[in-house]
Design a protein around this motif. Structure first.
Motif, PDB file in Angstrom:
ATOM      1  N   SER A 441      -4.126  -2.671  -2.336  1.00 19.34           N
ATOM      2  CA  SER A 441      -4.018  -3.436  -1.095  1.00 19.34           C
ATOM      3  C   SER A 441      -5.290  -3.437  -0.269  1.00 19.34           C
ATOM      4  O   SER A 441      -5.388  -4.202   0.698  1.00 19.34           O
ATOM      5  CB  SER A 441      -2.864  -2.872  -0.248  1.00 19.34           C
ATOM      6  OG  SER A 441      -3.064  -1.488   0.017  1.00 19.34           O
ATOM      7  N   THR A 804      -0.868   0.222   0.647  1.00 20.10           N
ATOM      8  CA  THR A 804       0.541  -0.155   0.626  1.00 20.10           C
ATOM      9  C   THR A 804       1.013  -0.509  -0.773  1.00 20.10           C
ATOM     10  O   THR A 804       2.210  -0.563  -1.022  1.00 20.10           O
ATOM     11  CB  THR A 804       0.794  -1.349   1.560  1.00 20.10           C
ATOM     12  OG1 THR A 804      -0.043  -2.456   1.154  1.00 20.10           O
ATOM     13  CG2 THR A 804       0.472  -0.976   3.013  1.00 20.10           C
ATOM     14  N   TRP A 805       0.076  -0.759  -1.680  1.00 23.37           N
ATOM     15  CA  TRP A 805       0.435  -0.993  -3.082  1.00 23.37           C
ATOM     16  C   TRP A 805      -0.774  -0.737  -3.971  1.00 23.37           C
ATOM     17  O   TRP A 805      -1.925  -0.786  -3.517  1.00 23.37           O
ATOM     18  CB  TRP A 805       0.988  -2.405  -3.314  1.00 23.37           C
ATOM     19  CG  TRP A 805       0.037  -3.527  -3.010  1.00 23.37           C
ATOM     20  CD1 TRP A 805      -0.099  -4.198  -1.830  1.00 23.37           C
ATOM     21  CD2 TRP A 805      -0.924  -4.122  -3.917  1.00 23.37           C
ATOM     22  NE1 TRP A 805      -1.067  -5.166  -1.927  1.00 23.37           N
ATOM     23  CE2 TRP A 805      -1.600  -5.154  -3.195  1.00 23.37           C
ATOM     24  CE3 TRP A 805      -1.280  -3.895  -5.243  1.00 23.37           C
ATOM     25  CZ2 TRP A 805      -2.594  -5.932  -3.778  1.00 23.37           C
ATOM     26  CZ3 TRP A 805      -2.277  -4.673  -5.824  1.00 23.37           C
ATOM     27  CH2 TRP A 805      -2.912  -5.680  -5.088  1.00 23.37           C
ATOM     28  N   TRP A 821       3.091   0.177  -7.982  1.00 30.22           N
ATOM     29  CA  TRP A 821       3.965   0.645  -6.922  1.00 30.22           C
ATOM     30  C   TRP A 821       3.659  -0.066  -5.605  1.00 30.22           C
ATOM     31  O   TRP A 821       2.534  -0.518  -5.385  1.00 30.22           O
ATOM     32  CB  TRP A 821       3.876   2.167  -6.727  1.00 30.22           C
ATOM     33  CG  TRP A 821       2.510   2.719  -6.366  1.00 30.22           C
ATOM     34  CD1 TRP A 821       1.610   3.285  -7.214  1.00 30.22           C
ATOM     35  CD2 TRP A 821       1.905   2.770  -5.066  1.00 30.22           C
ATOM     36  NE1 TRP A 821       0.485   3.691  -6.534  1.00 30.22           N
ATOM     37  CE2 TRP A 821       0.631   3.391  -5.202  1.00 30.22           C
ATOM     38  CE3 TRP A 821       2.297   2.356  -3.795  1.00 30.22           C
ATOM     39  CZ2 TRP A 821      -0.228   3.601  -4.135  1.00 30.22           C
ATOM     40  CZ3 TRP A 821       1.436   2.567  -2.708  1.00 30.22           C
ATOM     41  CH2 TRP A 821       0.194   3.179  -2.891  1.00 30.22           C
ATOM     42  N   LYS A 822       4.672  -0.170  -4.785  1.00 27.88           N
ATOM     43  CA  LYS A 822       4.463  -0.709  -3.440  1.00 27.88           C
ATOM     44  C   LYS A 822       5.437  -0.038  -2.478  1.00 27.88           C
ATOM     45  O   LYS A 822       6.558   0.349  -2.858  1.00 27.88           O
ATOM     46  CB  LYS A 822       4.640  -2.227  -3.400  1.00 27.88           C
ATOM     47  CG  LYS A 822       6.038  -2.730  -3.659  1.00 27.88           C
ATOM     48  CD  LYS A 822       6.095  -4.254  -3.525  1.00 27.88           C
ATOM     49  CE  LYS A 822       7.501  -4.786  -3.780  1.00 27.88           C
ATOM     50  NZ  LYS A 822       7.561  -6.267  -3.643  1.00 27.88           N
ATOM     51  N   LYS A 823       4.962   0.101  -1.271  1.00 30.49           N
ATOM     52  CA  LYS A 823       5.811   0.663  -0.227  1.00 30.49           C
ATOM     53  C   LYS A 823       6.666  -0.450   0.367  1.00 30.49           C
ATOM     54  O   LYS A 823       6.177  -1.565   0.592  1.00 30.49           O
ATOM     55  CB  LYS A 823       4.958   1.311   0.860  1.00 30.49           C
ATOM     56  CG  LYS A 823       4.120   2.481   0.358  1.00 30.49           C
ATOM     57  CD  LYS A 823       3.197   3.023   1.445  1.00 30.49           C
ATOM     58  CE  LYS A 823       2.337   4.165   0.914  1.00 30.49           C
ATOM     59  NZ  LYS A 823       1.373   4.653   1.943  1.00 30.49           N
ATOM     60  N   THR A 824       7.928  -0.162   0.585  1.00 32.65           N
ATOM     61  CA  THR A 824       8.840  -1.122   1.196  1.00 32.65           C
ATOM     62  C   THR A 824       9.351  -0.535   2.498  1.00 32.65           C
ATOM     63  O   THR A 824       9.030   0.616   2.843  1.00 32.65           O
ATOM     64  CB  THR A 824      10.024  -1.411   0.255  1.00 32.65           C
ATOM     65  OG1 THR A 824      10.711  -0.177  -0.018  1.00 32.65           O
ATOM     66  CG2 THR A 824       9.531  -2.010  -1.049  1.00 32.65           C
ATOM     67  N   ASP A 825      10.121  -1.302   3.223  1.00 33.08           N
ATOM     68  CA  ASP A 825      10.681  -0.792   4.473  1.00 33.08           C
ATOM     69  C   ASP A 825      11.598   0.390   4.161  1.00 33.08           C
ATOM     70  O   ASP A 825      12.697   0.218   3.636  1.00 33.08           O
ATOM     71  CB  ASP A 825      11.476  -1.883   5.201  1.00 33.08           C
ATOM     72  CG  ASP A 825      10.584  -2.991   5.719  1.00 33.08           C
ATOM     73  OD1 ASP A 825       9.382  -2.707   5.908  1.00 33.08           O
ATOM     74  OD2 ASP A 825      11.069  -4.120   5.906  1.00 33.08           O
ATOM     75  N   MET A 828      10.341   2.741  -1.594  1.00 34.16           N
ATOM     76  CA  MET A 828       9.293   2.365  -2.540  1.00 34.16           C
ATOM     77  C   MET A 828       9.897   1.640  -3.725  1.00 34.16           C
ATOM     78  O   MET A 828      11.086   1.770  -4.019  1.00 34.16           O
ATOM     79  CB  MET A 828       8.539   3.601  -3.042  1.00 34.16           C
ATOM     80  CG  MET A 828       7.552   4.186  -2.058  1.00 34.16           C
ATOM     81  SD  MET A 828       6.457   5.373  -2.879  1.00 34.16           S
ATOM     82  CE  MET A 828       5.503   4.262  -3.923  1.00 34.16           C
ATOM     83  N   GLU A 829       9.033   0.904  -4.408  1.00 33.69           N
ATOM     84  CA  GLU A 829       9.360   0.312  -5.690  1.00 33.69           C
ATOM     85  C   GLU A 829       8.268   0.674  -6.680  1.00 33.69           C
ATOM     86  O   GLU A 829       7.100   0.791  -6.323  1.00 33.69           O
ATOM     87  CB  GLU A 829       9.474  -1.218  -5.589  1.00 33.69           C
ATOM     88  CG  GLU A 829      10.662  -1.702  -4.794  1.00 33.69           C
ATOM     89  CD  GLU A 829      10.753  -3.218  -4.752  1.00 33.69           C
ATOM     90  OE1 GLU A 829       9.862  -3.884  -5.343  1.00 33.69           O
ATOM     91  OE2 GLU A 829      11.705  -3.731  -4.130  1.00 33.69           O
ATOM     92  N   LYS A 885      12.020  -1.454 -13.476  1.00 35.89           N
ATOM     93  CA  LYS A 885      11.745  -1.635 -12.045  1.00 35.89           C
ATOM     94  C   LYS A 885      12.628  -0.669 -11.266  1.00 35.89           C
ATOM     95  O   LYS A 885      13.854  -0.843 -11.183  1.00 35.89           O
ATOM     96  CB  LYS A 885      12.021  -3.070 -11.602  1.00 35.89           C
ATOM     97  CG  LYS A 885      11.628  -3.341 -10.155  1.00 35.89           C
ATOM     98  CD  LYS A 885      11.790  -4.808  -9.801  1.00 35.89           C
ATOM     99  CE  LYS A 885      11.355  -5.078  -8.356  1.00 35.89           C
ATOM    100  NZ  LYS A 885      11.478  -6.526  -8.021  1.00 35.89           N
ATOM    101  N   SER A 887      13.580   1.443  -7.759  1.00 38.49           N
ATOM    102  CA  SER A 887      13.513   1.370  -6.293  1.00 38.49           C
ATOM    103  C   SER A 887      14.253   2.563  -5.722  1.00 38.49           C
ATOM    104  O   SER A 887      15.215   3.065  -6.301  1.00 38.49           O
ATOM    105  CB  SER A 887      14.124   0.060  -5.784  1.00 38.49           C
ATOM    106  OG  SER A 887      15.478  -0.052  -6.192  1.00 38.49           O
TER     107      SER A 887
END
Length: 888
Positions: A441, A804-805, A821-825, A828-829, A885, A887
């Motif tokens: 990111s 963030t990813w 990977w990415k951060k979510t609200d 993570m995923e 995938k 989460s």
């Protein structure tokens, strides 16, 4: 559906000219299913593509192995084309059916089979007496006419040279390789290239020609203008084998019947550039019917064929082209072109003018603070192309036997107006397959990743060089071992380093000492510094680790062992290394004024690397079945670690060497007990806080710094170091417009001035070793040592503040591995790709087992997930192949 794809022999697709008597086959499996494992394979080898007559078959072999499978029992012979195909069975009972056919072709397997003679040019009596001649001279042309009858089935050229060469047949270039035969330890090893020239021959009269350059063999090397280090005359060695449809064969060889004349190249050197007078061109010189009556006889030269070997790594090729982006008129009034990227290769240009007009192109990496063309960091390297026009129509030119490191070029003598479209940057390097990609990111980190890759491109031109622009460009062992793991993510570097490690073994001293540079061209005292000589052990082990290649350990084991035994004999006792010259933490920022060596005690560094190399040697011995040595070196390692602790640590675990690099080496090499590890981690954090989270490490400490932090509970500190933008940091050069990795953290200072004149490369890959951490810790792609080569994959991403990813991909010997990977609200995923015929251990950072979903399903319902458990701070999963995938 199960398929066998991407068949390779000795890492290569359909190689021609192999001299490996026991070739190895590798393949990948393709399937849309999850948890696909091979249970058996079958290989067939035939001389004809229809496989009606199979010359060797494995039968159905119960095995998961799909990488480096030896064709045991196949007795290959010289100059033979072998077709092969593979089918596999999976553990679920699927059968792939036969793969598409691939092939490999052997070269000359026995050096007594050669028929050619070495030929060169008689220049003067001084040369015949063995005296060095001028280092700069006109490149010779050599040619031979021959007749071909109809019905050519196949034609191969086998060629080598003392110097470097280019070939032409009937006016067209042979092959697309440059700087052949490459740079090896010429007195021990000299490569032969094989070319398929079937379609370049014509019925009737034909001609073959060669042009020779000095190259590494005869041209100046290193910074003291030494030349003719290997020999004082160029020579060509060539055999053309023509196979006819009626079963007969014709061989054309280099011998006394060849003729030689002068080329338009008046000077060509790797460092200094090339001078070309187009008025001296001889059109048709490599074609049939050319009148060579005015040419001279060649000289037959005495040169042993015992050192001849087939091409080992990928040859240097034109890889890509770069368009010029800006035309600049500098404050000094000079005309400069900016290509926008610091690159290695040359400029192809088009110019029009009167006959005899001379134009020049000078090359530089940077402009100075006032915007003027800057060349002082080139030292004695001239990097100048001179071209004399023949006149008339527009003329297009590019060099042959030289390469430059540059972003900017200065034009001298070119007629106005200058058109950018007349200038193209041609990028050259060893033609290694790209295997890795990393994005995240942060755009500055992405530019850093770009710079790391371009540092590799610029310095992997047949050997792993330190820099590609000044009068050096040598295979420094320390730089190579520091960067090799990063390189193994970016490209398939296994053949590249296999060749280079064989040269290391060839140039290794009888006492086991390792020269500073490979191939060895420095004085006899230039050998055996800690962290430099350790390349003898670290590099083969890394290739094994990343590609599962046991053969390189078997080949290099004698060299690895000799290096460790050399160290063992050096110290005041056999468990400490406290004698001899060492570069230390080269260019460490905690160095004293007017010195390049960092503050970390050199005996500490030497003994730490001693322990590390012994630990790797012990592992290598176990892998290749040297059980007695594995036990012996395991015991030696324990004694070194004990002596190291007694020498450099108090009983409470306090280190006597309070530098960042000292803590990093102790933590990374595993030579500290638990008490000392805690103290070292705390001390490293204390030192970072004192420096406001800026590194002070040099060449030795920097590659391991972020690993030491992430592996010891300080991942946030590692991210903080990565994302710093002011000096000293990885991103500081990025903010200054860097497009490659710099030799010095402050190669260009904040005020625009330069760190120094004599040692200030702007394309020096050592600090690019941070790429290893980006792939292995940020993206989290690693291999299990117990199943090397990514047979068992470890996916352990370590997210941190500031990103963030992150998305990492690696095309392994089994297929593509991905970790995104990415951060979510609030969570993570993680998306993961695991290639068929492998398994993976996946760690989900910060996850709670009950909350984890895979493609929206609970883990219990996820096909391919073999097991899951809650561990401290994460969830650990065991999975089969496929795309997942997660989460949480």
């Amino acid at each position: 559906m199960l398929e066998v794809i991407e068949l390779r022999c000795e890492y290569k697709i359909n190689p021609v000219g192999l001299d490996v008597t026991n070739p190895r086959i590798s393949w990948k499996l393709k399937s849309d299913e999850r948890a696909v494992m091979q249970s058996a394979y079958e290989i067939e080898v035939a001389e004809e593509q229809d496989f009606h007559a199979v010359v060797w078959g494995s039968g159905k072999v119960i095995s998961e192995q799909s990488v480096h499978v030896e064709l045991d029992g196949l007795n290959v012979v010289s100059r033979k084309l072998y077709h092969y195909r593979i089918r596999v069975w999976s553990t679920s009972g699927d059968n792939s059916g036969w793969s598409e056919t691939a092939y490999f072709e052997t070269g000359i397997l026995d050096n007594t089979e050669w028929r050619a003679e070495w030929i060169g040019v008689i220049k003067n009596e001084a040369e015949l007496e063995g005296k060095p001649e001028s280092p700069s001279e006109r490149s010779p042309l050599l040619r031979k006419g021959f007749e071909v009858k109809g019905g050519v089935k196949q034609a191969r050229v086998y060629a080598s040279a003392l110097g470097i060469y280019e070939l032409e047949i009937n006016g067209s270039r042979v092959g697309d390789s440059y700087f052949t035969p490459g740079w090896t330890s010429y007195k021990h090893r000299l490569q032969v290239q094989t070319y398929d020239v079937t379609h370049q021959l014509a019925t009737g009269e034909n001609a073959i020609g060669a042009m020779l350059g000095n190259g590494w063999y005869k041209g100046p090397l290193a910074w003291e203008n030494h030349h003719c280090l290997y020999g004082n005359r160029q020579a060509l060695f060539l055999e053309l084998h023509i196979s006819y449809a009626d079963g007969t064969e014709q061989i054309v060889t280099t011998d006394a019947s060849w003729r030689t004349g002068g080329s338009p190249i008046l000077m060509s050197e790797l460092y200094h550039g090339e001078t070309y007078d187009a008025r001296l061109e001889q059109p048709g010189w490599s074609s049939a019917g050319f009148d060579d009556d005015g040419w001279d006889e060649v000289a037959v030269i005495a040169q042993s064929n015992e050192v001849l070997i087939a091409q080992e790594n990928e040859t240097v090729k034109k890889i890509e082209e770069i368009k010029a982006i800006e035309l600049i008129k500098t404050p000094l009034g000079e005309t400069v072109i900016d290509f926008g990227q610091n690159m290695v290769g040359w400029v192809r240009f088009t110019v029009e003018g009167a006959a005899g007009r001379e134009v020049e192109i000078h090359h530089a990496e940077v402009l100075d603070s006032e915007g003027n063309f800057y060349t002082e960091n080139m030292r004695a390297a001239k990097q100048t192309i001179k071209y004399v026009l023949k006149g008339g129509e527009p003329e297009t030119f590019e060099p042959r036997f030289t390469f430059q490191g540059f972003r900017y070029v200065r034009l001298v003598g070119f007629p106005e107006p200058i058109r950018l479209e007349d200038f193209t940057g041609v990028v050259l390097h060893s033609d290694m397959a790209s295997t890795g990609r990393f994005e995240c990111s942060d755009p500055l980190v992405n530019q850093l990743q770009h710079n790391i890759e371009w540092g590799l491109k610029g310095n992997f031109l047949d050997v792993p060089t330190d820099c590609p622009q000044r009068d050096e460009r040598l295979g420094w062992t320390g730089d190579a071992q520091m960067f090799i793991r990063t390189a193994a993510y970016l490209k398939n570097v296994a053949p590249f380093f296999t060749k280079w490690n064989r040269d290391l073994a060839a140039d290794q001293r009888e006492d086991g000492g390792v020269p500073f540079v490979i191939p060895h061209v420095l004085n006899e005292d230039s050998h055996s510094s800690a962290a430099w000589g350790d390349a003898a052990v670290i590099c083969p082990w890394t290739i094994y680790l990343c590609y599962g290649d046991k053969r390189i350990l078997e080949e290099q084991y004698g060299s690895m062992k000799a290096w460790v035994e050399y160290i063992r004999r050096q110290g005041d006792n056999e468990y400490l290394w406290n004698t001899g010259f060492h570069f230390g933490d080269w260019l460490g920022l905690d160095s004293k004024p007017d010195t390049y060596v960092g503050a970390t005690d050199r005996d500490y560094i030497a003994t730490a690397f001693y322990a590390y190399s012994v630990s790797l040697l012990q592992k290598a011995a176990a892998v290749i079945g040297e059980t007695e040595d594995a036990s012996k070196y395991g015991e030696l390692y324990e004694k070194i670690v004990a002596a190291f602790a007694e020498e450099f640590f108090t009983p409470s675990g306090r280190s006597s060497v309070p530098t960042q690099t000292a803590q990093v080496l102790g933590l990374t090499f595993g030579i500290l007990d638990d008490k000392a590890k805690k103290r070292a981690t705390a001390k490293l954090m204390e030192l970072l806080e004192e420096s406001k989270f800026h590194l002070t490490t040099g060449f030795v400490g920097t590659p391991y710094l972020n690993h030491a932090l992430s592996d010891n509970g300080q991942n946030d500190a590692a991210y903080k170091l990565l994302l710093q933008q002011d000096y000293p940091s990885w991103l500081y050069p990025v903010t200054k417009g860097a497009t490659t990795i710099w030799e010095h953290w402050d190669g260009i200072k904040e005020d625009g001035s330069f760190w120094s004149k004599d040692m200030n490369s702007f394309n020096h890959y050592a600090y690019g070793a941070i790429g290893d951490w980006l792939y292995r810790s940020v993206a989290g792609i690693d291999t299990d040592e117990q199943a090397a080569g990514y047979k068992r994959i470890v996916i352990r991403p370590r997210p941190g503040d500031g990103l963030t990813w992150a998305d990492g991909r690696l095309d392994s010997m089994y297929g593509e591995i991905r970790s995104y990977w990415k951060k979510t609200d609030g969570g993570m995923e993680l998306e993961v790709s695991v290639p068929a015929n492998t398994t993976a251990e996946i760690h989900l950072p910060g996850a709670d087992l009950a909350s984890v979903k895979e493609s929206g399903k609970s883990l219990d319902a996820a096909v391919g997930v073999v097991s899951s458990k809650q561990v401290e701070g994460s969830v650990a999963l065991a999975v089969g192949s496929g795309q997942y995938k997660f989460s949480w």
